[in-house]
Design a protein around this motif. Structure first.
Motif, PDB file in Angstrom:
ATOM      1  N   LYS A 216       0.828  -1.207   0.000  1.00 57.82           N
ATOM      2  CA  LYS A 216       0.000   0.000   0.000  1.00 57.82           C
ATOM      3  C   LYS A 216       0.858   1.251   0.000  1.00 57.82           C
ATOM      4  N   THR A 217       0.672   2.092  -1.009  1.00 57.18           N
ATOM      5  CA  THR A 217       1.415   3.345  -1.099  1.00 57.18           C
ATOM      6  C   THR A 217       0.507   4.546  -1.347  1.00 57.18           C
ATOM      7  N   GLN A 218      -0.785   4.311  -1.563  1.00 58.27           N
ATOM      8  CA  GLN A 218      -1.724   5.406  -1.819  1.00 58.27           C
ATOM      9  C   GLN A 218      -2.681   5.556  -0.645  1.00 58.27           C
ATOM     10  N   PHE A 219      -2.926   6.823  -0.261  1.00 58.80           N
ATOM     11  CA  PHE A 219      -3.730   7.104   0.921  1.00 58.80           C
ATOM     12  C   PHE A 219      -4.685   8.252   0.639  1.00 58.80           C
ATOM     13  N   ASP A 220      -5.891   8.123   1.174  1.00 62.22           N
ATOM     14  CA  ASP A 220      -6.922   9.142   1.010  1.00 62.22           C
ATOM     15  C   ASP A 220      -7.038   9.926   2.305  1.00 62.22           C
ATOM     16  N   ALA A 221      -6.908  11.239   2.225  1.00 65.69           N
ATOM     17  CA  ALA A 221      -7.007  12.102   3.411  1.00 65.69           C
ATOM     18  C   ALA A 221      -7.859  13.320   3.073  1.00 65.69           C
ATOM     19  N   PRO A 222      -9.175  13.153   3.008  1.00 66.61           N
ATOM     20  CA  PRO A 222     -10.037  14.263   2.585  1.00 66.61           C
ATOM     21  C   PRO A 222     -10.222  15.351   3.627  1.00 66.61           C
ATOM     22  N   ASP A 223     -10.100  14.998   4.916  1.00 65.55           N
ATOM     23  CA  ASP A 223     -10.308  15.967   5.995  1.00 65.55           C
ATOM     24  C   ASP A 223      -8.994  16.171   6.724  1.00 65.55           C
ATOM     25  N   PHE A 224      -8.615  17.418   6.940  1.00 68.13           N
ATOM     26  CA  PHE A 224      -7.331  17.644   7.598  1.00 68.13           C
ATOM     27  C   PHE A 224      -7.239  19.059   8.153  1.00 68.13           C
ATOM     28  N   TRP A 225      -6.233  19.251   9.017  1.00 69.81           N
ATOM     29  CA  TRP A 225      -5.813  20.580   9.476  1.00 69.81           C
ATOM     30  C   TRP A 225      -4.460  20.865   8.861  1.00 69.81           C
ATOM     31  N   THR A 226      -4.229  22.114   8.517  1.00 71.32           N
ATOM     32  CA  THR A 226      -2.915  22.526   8.072  1.00 71.32           C
ATOM     33  C   THR A 226      -2.528  23.819   8.759  1.00 71.32           C
ATOM     34  N   SER A 227      -1.235  23.995   8.966  1.00 77.35           N
ATOM     35  CA  SER A 227      -0.737  25.225   9.588  1.00 77.35           C
ATOM     36  C   SER A 227      -0.650  26.374   8.592  1.00 77.35           C
ATOM     37  N   HIS A 228      -0.807  26.089   7.321  1.00 77.21           N
ATOM     38  CA  HIS A 228      -0.714  27.131   6.297  1.00 77.21           C
ATOM     39  C   HIS A 228      -1.863  28.132   6.434  1.00 77.21           C
ATOM     40  N   PHE A 229      -1.614  29.344   5.974  1.00 76.75           N
ATOM     41  CA  PHE A 229      -2.616  30.419   5.962  1.00 76.75           C
ATOM     42  C   PHE A 229      -3.206  30.687   7.343  1.00 76.75           C
ATOM     43  N   GLY A 230      -2.361  30.601   8.366  1.00 75.11           N
ATOM     44  CA  GLY A 230      -2.799  30.900   9.716  1.00 75.11           C
ATOM     45  C   GLY A 230      -3.537  29.779  10.408  1.00 75.11           C
ATOM     46  N   GLY A 231      -3.637  28.626   9.772  1.00 69.38           N
ATOM     47  CA  GLY A 231      -4.344  27.476  10.344  1.00 69.38           C
ATOM     48  C   GLY A 231      -5.690  27.280   9.666  1.00 69.38           C
ATOM     49  N   VAL A 232      -5.877  26.133   9.030  1.00 66.14           N
ATOM     50  CA  VAL A 232      -7.104  25.848   8.289  1.00 66.14           C
ATOM     51  C   VAL A 232      -7.570  24.431   8.600  1.00 66.14           C
ATOM     52  N   TYR A 233      -8.874  24.277   8.834  1.00 71.37           N
ATOM     53  CA  TYR A 233      -9.505  22.967   8.980  1.00 71.37           C
ATOM     54  C   TYR A 233     -10.393  22.737   7.762  1.00 71.37           C
ATOM     55  N   LEU A 234     -10.135  21.672   7.023  1.00 70.23           N
ATOM     56  CA  LEU A 234     -10.912  21.361   5.822  1.00 70.23           C
ATOM     57  C   LEU A 234     -11.738  20.107   6.085  1.00 70.23           C
ATOM     58  N   PHE A 235     -13.053  20.252   6.045  1.00 69.67           N
ATOM     59  CA  PHE A 235     -13.977  19.131   6.264  1.00 69.67           C
ATOM     60  C   PHE A 235     -14.714  18.849   4.959  1.00 69.67           C
ATOM     61  N   ARG A 236     -14.438  17.672   4.356  1.00 71.86           N
ATOM     62  CA  ARG A 236     -15.093  17.332   3.095  1.00 71.86           C
ATOM     63  C   ARG A 236     -16.002  16.116   3.189  1.00 71.86           C
ATOM     64  N   THR A 237     -15.859  15.277   4.236  1.00 79.18           N
ATOM     65  CA  THR A 237     -16.699  14.086   4.315  1.00 79.18           C
ATOM     66  C   THR A 237     -18.022  14.282   5.040  1.00 79.18           C
ATOM     67  N   PRO A 238     -18.204  15.287   5.919  1.00 78.20           N
ATOM     68  CA  PRO A 238     -19.525  15.482   6.521  1.00 78.20           C
ATOM     69  C   PRO A 238     -20.564  15.861   5.460  1.00 78.20           C
ATOM     70  N   ARG A 239     -21.833  15.705   5.807  1.00 78.13           N
ATOM     71  CA  ARG A 239     -22.902  16.073   4.858  1.00 78.13           C
ATOM     72  C   ARG A 239     -22.816  17.530   4.482  1.00 78.13           C
ATOM     73  N   HIS A 240     -22.528  18.387   5.451  1.00 73.56           N
ATOM     74  CA  HIS A 240     -22.375  19.816   5.184  1.00 73.56           C
ATOM     75  C   HIS A 240     -20.884  20.149   5.262  1.00 73.56           C
ATOM     76  N   LYS A 241     -20.293  20.398   4.123  1.00 80.53           N
ATOM     77  CA  LYS A 241     -18.851  20.629   4.047  1.00 80.53           C
ATOM     78  C   LYS A 241     -18.511  22.053   4.457  1.00 80.53           C
ATOM     79  N   ALA A 242     -17.295  22.233   4.915  1.00 82.88           N
ATOM     80  CA  ALA A 242     -16.881  23.577   5.325  1.00 82.88           C
ATOM     81  C   ALA A 242     -15.376  23.666   5.419  1.00 82.88           C
ATOM     82  N   VAL A 243     -14.881  24.891   5.310  1.00 83.42           N
ATOM     83  CA  VAL A 243     -13.485  25.215   5.570  1.00 83.42           C
ATOM     84  C   VAL A 243     -13.480  26.243   6.688  1.00 83.42           C
ATOM     85  N   ILE A 244     -12.753  25.952   7.759  1.00 80.14           N
ATOM     86  CA  ILE A 244     -12.676  26.864   8.895  1.00 80.14           C
ATOM     87  C   ILE A 244     -11.283  27.461   8.935  1.00 80.14           C
TER      88      ILE A 244
END
Length: 470
Positions: A199-227
């Motif tokens: 296994k070398t391929q991985f799916d990571a649709p939801d994540f936090w990143t430190s870029h742009f002051g800190g961003v939370y990306l939620f794509r798998t919930p019914r109501h998607k959002a970027v915080i």
């Protein structure tokens, strides 16, 4: 930060590298990735092979992650899977590396017995210059090989063997046979012992990143959002929520069924958790005002509460009211999402998004230093550097004596057991029940849905010694 290091609260559980053979392998990999080497005769590495000592020597803490994306790694042993990840810029990085190591442990054990494995967690973005590029980060591929290219050469040899077996003229092709013999001297018998990662391929649709002051990306919930916890982000296909818009964040978490009140969570000692959160708030308030906290135990902190009197933090008063409801049948407190104590009263529901949601809640309730340390270490270390000395000392002592001795037990008491994936998926998709707020008077119906769009053990404080194999 020295206090945290001495107590094993920073750079803890790293792998010590001191064998000349391992250092030589590390340098070969480091030279190939960065063009540099280390002159240290001992250092420590995390799961990715990053070393804080080497980073200090090179004057570059991002020598394996120069752009904050496509993290590079050096593996000297599968034992690295238990180490933490330092200098993380994405919440998914450690999980991907650990899953890769576990899925390919036998191959990595064989390869690292004689060489270092190096590689990169690849995606389609090579530098993040605009927030819109975050949407392109979803599928990750781990590309890895040894410094001697054993994996690539084994793959080439396997192709030559197939050609030799299927081509009628293969027996008479001296050049083909000679190339196979040369490669086999390097790779060994790939027909009996294939050198190939699974296994070398991985799916990571939801994540936090430190870029742009800190961003939370939620794509798998019914109501998607970027915080966005820092700057206001533009050009994103999902609902953009500012980190200062507490009502919008609370509604997003509620309509997706991502949180639950601590006082209603199954198997939770809500009273003990609330009391501890109140202690954290008191220590912070006293430290900011320069008030002594004595021994720092609960009796001394009750004296601090008396000294603060009318200037007790609102968070403390609200949690005290909630504690009275839990333990003495007091009045049900009105704590809405505008109240500074609101996010202190919640925890993530079990499910695949549990850790990401708890990270978000930790950022929204930073006075809860235990949750901050467990769920969002990057923010914990940044805030710790600016705390008054009395708060630094108290928090470090608390984490060493109350958390370090039973990490797994503390996590279970605070956040619940880790569910199975099937149960987690069902939990995440379950309809949102009609409930009370979660605070205040009961609602007749759920709040209006958010608009939904498509695609939108230890050696010192460091860790176990990694011994070389020859």
């Amino acid at each position: 930060m020295k206090r945290l290091i001495d107590k094993g609260l920073m750079f803890g559980n790293l792998i010590r590298v001191e064998s000349p053979a391992l250092i030589e392998r590390y340098n070969r990999a480091l030279q190939k990735l960065t063009g540099k080497t280390t002159g240290l005769d001992a250092f420590h590495i995390d799961i990715s092979g990053y070393s804080p000592e080497v980073g200090d020597e090179l004057g570059n803490s991002r020598y394996l992650n120069p752009n904050g994306v496509n993290r590079q790694f050096i593996l000297l042993s599968p034992e690295q899977k238990t180490a933490p990840l330092l200098e993380a810029t994405f919440s998914t990085e450690r999980a991907i590396l650990r899953e890769f190591i576990e899925a390919n442990e036998a191959q990595l054990f064989s390869l690292t017995a004689r060489d270092a494995v190096l590689g990169e967690v690849e995606d389609t973005v090579y530098s993040l210059e605009t927030p819109a590029q975050l949407i392109g980060l979803r599928y990750f591929n781990v590309a890895a090989d040894t410094t001697g290219n054993h994996v690539a050469e084994a793959e080439k040899l396997a192709g030559l063997i197939t050609r030799f077996r299927t081509d009628p003229a293969g027996w008479y092709d001296d050049a083909l046979i000679g190339e196979m013999i040369t490669l086999a001297d390097k790779t060994g018998d790939v027909t009996r012992h294939p050198v190939k990662f699974g296994k070398t391929q991985f799916d990571a649709p939801d994540f936090w990143t430190s870029h742009f002051g800190g961003v939370y990306l939620f794509r798998t919930p019914r109501h998607k959002a970027v915080i966005g916890m820092g700057e206001l982000l533009q050009g994103l296909p999902h609902d953009m929520i500012s980190g200062t818009d507490r009502n919008a964040i609370a509604r997003f978490l509620d309509v997706n069924g991502l949180v639950e009140p601590i006082v209603k969570a199954r198997g939770t000692d809500a009273g003990a958790i609330l009391r501890q959160k109140m202690d954290f708030i008191l220590v912070s308030a006293a430290a900011e005002l320069g008030l002594p906290i004595g021994a720092g135990d609960r009796r001394a902190l009750r004296g601090v509460a008396g000294q603060l009197g009318s200037v007790l933090p609102r968070e403390f008063e609200a949690l005290a009211a909630l504690l009275r409801w839990v333990e003495a049948g007091g009045a049900w407190p009105e704590i809405d999402s505008n109240h500074p104590a609101y996010f202190y009263t919640l925890r993530a529901r079990p499910g695949p998004l549990r850790d990401l949601v708890n990270r978000l809640l930790a950022e929204l309730s930073p006075l809860d230093v235990r949750q901050l340390f467990i769920c969002h270490k990057e923010l914990f270390y940044r805030l710790y550097a600016g705390w008054p000395e009395v708060k630094k000392a108290w928090v470090a002592e608390f984490l060493e004596t109350e958390y370090q001795i039973d990490k797994a037990g503390a996590r279970k008491r605070l956040f619940g057991s880790e569910p199975g994936m099937e149960e987690a998926t069902e939990t995440a998709k379950a309809p949102v029940p009609v409930q009370a707020g979660p605070w205040g008077s009961p609602r007749k119906s759920p709040p209006p849905p958010l608009p939904s769009r498509d695609p939108i053990d230890l050696v010192g404080p460091w860790g176990a010694v990694l011994r070389g194999r020859t």
